[in-house]
Design an enzyme around this catalytic site. Structure first.
Site, PDB file in Angstrom:
ATOM      1  CG  LEU A   1      80.828  22.720  51.784  1.00 16.60           C
ATOM      2  CD1 LEU A   1      81.862  22.238  50.789  1.00 16.60           C
ATOM      3  CD2 LEU A   1      80.522  21.657  52.817  1.00 16.60           C
ATOM      4  CG  ASP A   2      78.185  23.034  48.900  1.00 15.66           C
ATOM      5  OD1 ASP A   2      78.975  22.869  47.964  1.00 15.66           O
ATOM      6  OD2 ASP A   2      77.776  22.115  49.613  1.00 15.66           O
ATOM      7  CB  ALA A   3      78.669  29.684  50.862  1.00 15.18           C
TER       8      ALA A   3
ATOM      9  N   GLY B   1      75.895  20.805  51.335  1.00 15.86           N
ATOM     10  CA  GLY B   1      76.541  19.702  52.040  1.00 15.86           C
ATOM     11  C   GLY B   1      76.314  18.361  51.379  1.00 15.86           C
TER      12      GLY B   1
END
Lengths: 285, 285, 285, 285
Positions: free
Chosen positions: B228-230, B202
């Protein structure tokens, strides 16, 4: 040959002249400063300092030193603590079944890398009794079940008190200590967690890391607080991995990280190089 | 002098004889294998392989190669892809205001470290127009507001399609791409996140790291997915920090990590060395 | 659970079709390839390959395997060697007075990280007898004086032969082995040198490093040849130091490097992952 | 926002009370100490100290400061130097044909990481004129032939003097400066050598490293002295390599090391954090 030293740790509101006051006081005592390091917290204006000085040749005796020092400390509203390197700290170790961190601590203590006395090792299993007594160290078995945890921690506290233990190292101890133990030893219980916190807190971090497909694994040594794996971090390190590494490869590579990170943190603690401030550490290294 | 090569990537259910079948086929084509690497996933028995071979001196022409190859692939129920090193990939770059990753990619492309064509750079700000055009690259400004995002992404998709872009690099692009873009380029959008994921996903990861008091910071290059960001991690690295480092020091130290981690990931992608399997990457390096 | 495997190492003049020939042969034997890795030397066109395959379920018995294999090897004029993982290698260790590498090897062997048998440890001093026998390993004291060196090395060779030792690890053994020993065990004696070779070869490398004022120290594991500290390098690593580090700090920091570098090299050797070619190593890792 | 600071560097024979004298003097001047660091050389008893203090709010004006300070310095027979962070240092850069270190320094200077003015870049080739002038920096071409070297160095010294250059950075400058230049700028010429010195001094270190078969490559930033590649080391770093890496791979991997090591050294020099003592550096970092 190293001469005997003392270490003075200070934290107080920042203001001009503190270093001059401390170093001036030590000069008046004919103390030779070997290392002096300080840090000002930009967030809250706190000032921290660590001074290590030779005690030989001082014009003020150890017995009189604190009385002489107190007025300086009060003028600047200091919290402080004083430790003599010759007063060897007493370290208890807690383990479960894994022995790699235990061996590492024992061997470093024996060769003089970590200058502590180790009155005993506690475990919730019998497995490592032979290893521990092989090093000539007392071993206590305190098995933990949910219903016995309170009693066993009571026994632990008694052992720690009786043997005048200064700090505790959880060398892959797989139980969670409750508040009654943690609060008695603030910033004096060091745990090794086998991940780069805050990633993969909690159970089975290598399995979590494998699942996520990260390309580095890590280890974190931190002081234990009531929040699981959330205490102040003393030391961390990481190692590269790749898709070929199975969970057991991560465990193997992680062992080397755990060993070196934990022993680095213990060494820093033993040499009075760590201050805790706002759940973070200042490491005067 | 390097001879022209092709790269064959394969994934299929594991069974005996696959390597023999692939290398035997290439031997029959008189292709000289330069590198061959494979991996079997112990969790699901999937087999992956990457073979790079010289195309010069082959007895099968490029036009006929796929027809010759198809029966082998079908026998083992392979998914596969074939890439010729001489077909330079087309890379679009997206940025916001920070230019360090942008410069790094441009300079590495210019000196031949990253062998791609860069038809254009897109930004949601005007700030880096001069930098981009200074490298002789087209610059498109697609400002994003909540109500215009859909339209602007539409324009983006049009640009990507018209210029036959193969993959997109988010070089510190501070907007989140929506599903309509992400799904069009699966495992073909590379993002640099300025932390060692999964820690500090995040916004403002350096601020999060400073707050937590970690002793290492990191950077992560990953393929973008709808989470997100995964997405699958391609490359990660970390650097040591200490209590003296302010947030702006973390940002400065992090820039060096971001640069090297992102360019390493882009280079691996360009050389067809990355396969995605179960949200993890297999990096044949 | 890991299934039993064999490892085939090959080196020969490079030509098209070798991988196909080897993997085709193994497929014909119904052997499942777990890992295959190869390398072509750009300087002299030599081809090297390592294949690890499961031996269970093969259609050719171990006794018949070599006869079946020989025609393939001859066709490509291969040098080759075959090792079965279940045939545990026999490792002798030589030490002087320092024990850190010795403990490290013993503990890794005991926990299964290094899968070898250790028939005995030899030392030119008595100091570590207790440590060695504490691990349940035989200890032989072979003191060295200039006039007795030849005889003592004769005894060493006898011990090595009688106990069918496969390779020797010099775990901080401070004597130089003469040609009569070195030539008997080519690429089978591993030494740890406490510097990043070729810097600081010879005696007292930490003192040399301190004098020069370097900012990193290192350790190097290499095969012993007749040229002192000039044999093929298997593994190296470095660690940062600074002006505060005294020689004894370098020695302490170096111990951690020596341990991990030596054990990494031993592990690679034990798993048949190292080939020597032109005084350099190819490490199939 | 950072307040303006000054940095005082001191070296003198060690004795008790120096820190008290320095910090006491600064307290009397109402100067707020931000950082203080010191080091005693165990070999010769020399004492070194670096103090950084805020200049705003001091009760002694800049013009009067040195006169006030001098008696303290004389009492302890100090050598010292004083630098104001607001007096930006003037850095000249010398290059040949390779541009990676040049770009790196220019970009770090532009984004404020390295706070210097760059009056000009000198090269013995024309190749990088466009790159340099593209950054808005003057470029001077001083080609070197054996018979012209003396004259060209004369021109160089004139340029350095006219533009009041404080220090020189050799950013992959492939000529050796003679004594007449080196002696004029003692501890003020920084070179980047592309190996971990003292290994692989001299020409073509990556080729030497490849020949030797090392498993790490390195880079070293050092002050230039009359002894080639033997001056005091400021910063060093290393990276892992393996047998697959050709010389050109070493060159590529080395570029990243050279960039970060050189810029780290330049940054330390600019911030007055480096003292030279007995051909070694004390880096107050």
């Amino acid at each position: 040959m190293k001469l005997p030293t003392a270490r003075l740790l200070i934290w107080c509101p920042d203001s001009k002249g503190i270093i001059a006051a401390v170093s001036g006081f030590l000069a008046d005592c004919d103390a030779n400063i070997l290392e002096a390091d300080q840090h000002s917290d930009p967030d809250d204006g706190a000032f921290c300092m660590r001074v290590e000085f030779e005690t030989q040749g001082m014009s003020v005796a150890r017995a009189a030193f604190v009385d002489a020092w107190r007025p300086v400390a009060e003028r600047y509203r200091m919290d402080w603590r004083l430790a003599y390197a010759t007063d060897r700290k007493r370290m208890a170790v807690m383990v479960s079944k894994q022995d790699h961190c235990l061996h590492d601590l024992m061997l470093r203590q024996r060769c003089g890398e970590i200058e502590v006395d180790i009155p005993f090792v506690v475990s919730n299993h019998e497995d490592l009794r032979g290893v521990v007594t092989g090093y000539g160290i007392n071993f206590f078995h305190l098995p933990i079940a949910p219903e016995t945890k309170g009693d066993q921690e009571g026994k632990l506290l008694k052992l720690l008190a009786e043997d005048r233990v200064d700090f505790v190292v959880l060398a892959r101890y797989m139980q969670i200590l409750t508040q009654q133990v943690v609060e008695r030893y603030p910033a004096r219980i060091i745990n090794i967690h086998h991940s780069f916190l805050p990633a993969f807190a909690g159970a089975r971090p290598y399995h979590q890391a494998y699942q996520r497909g990260v390309k580095v694994v890590g280890a974190t040594a931190h002081y234990v607080t009531d929040d699981l794996d959330a205490g102040p971090i003393i030391a961390q390190n990481t190692a590269a991995i790749n898709h070929r590494d199975s969970v057991s490869d991560l465990i193997r590579k992680g062992r080397d990280l755990e060993r070196t990170v934990l022993s680095a943190a213990v060494r820093l603690h033993v040499e009075d190089k760590v201050l805790v401030h706002h759940n973070k550490t200042i490491v005067f290294d």
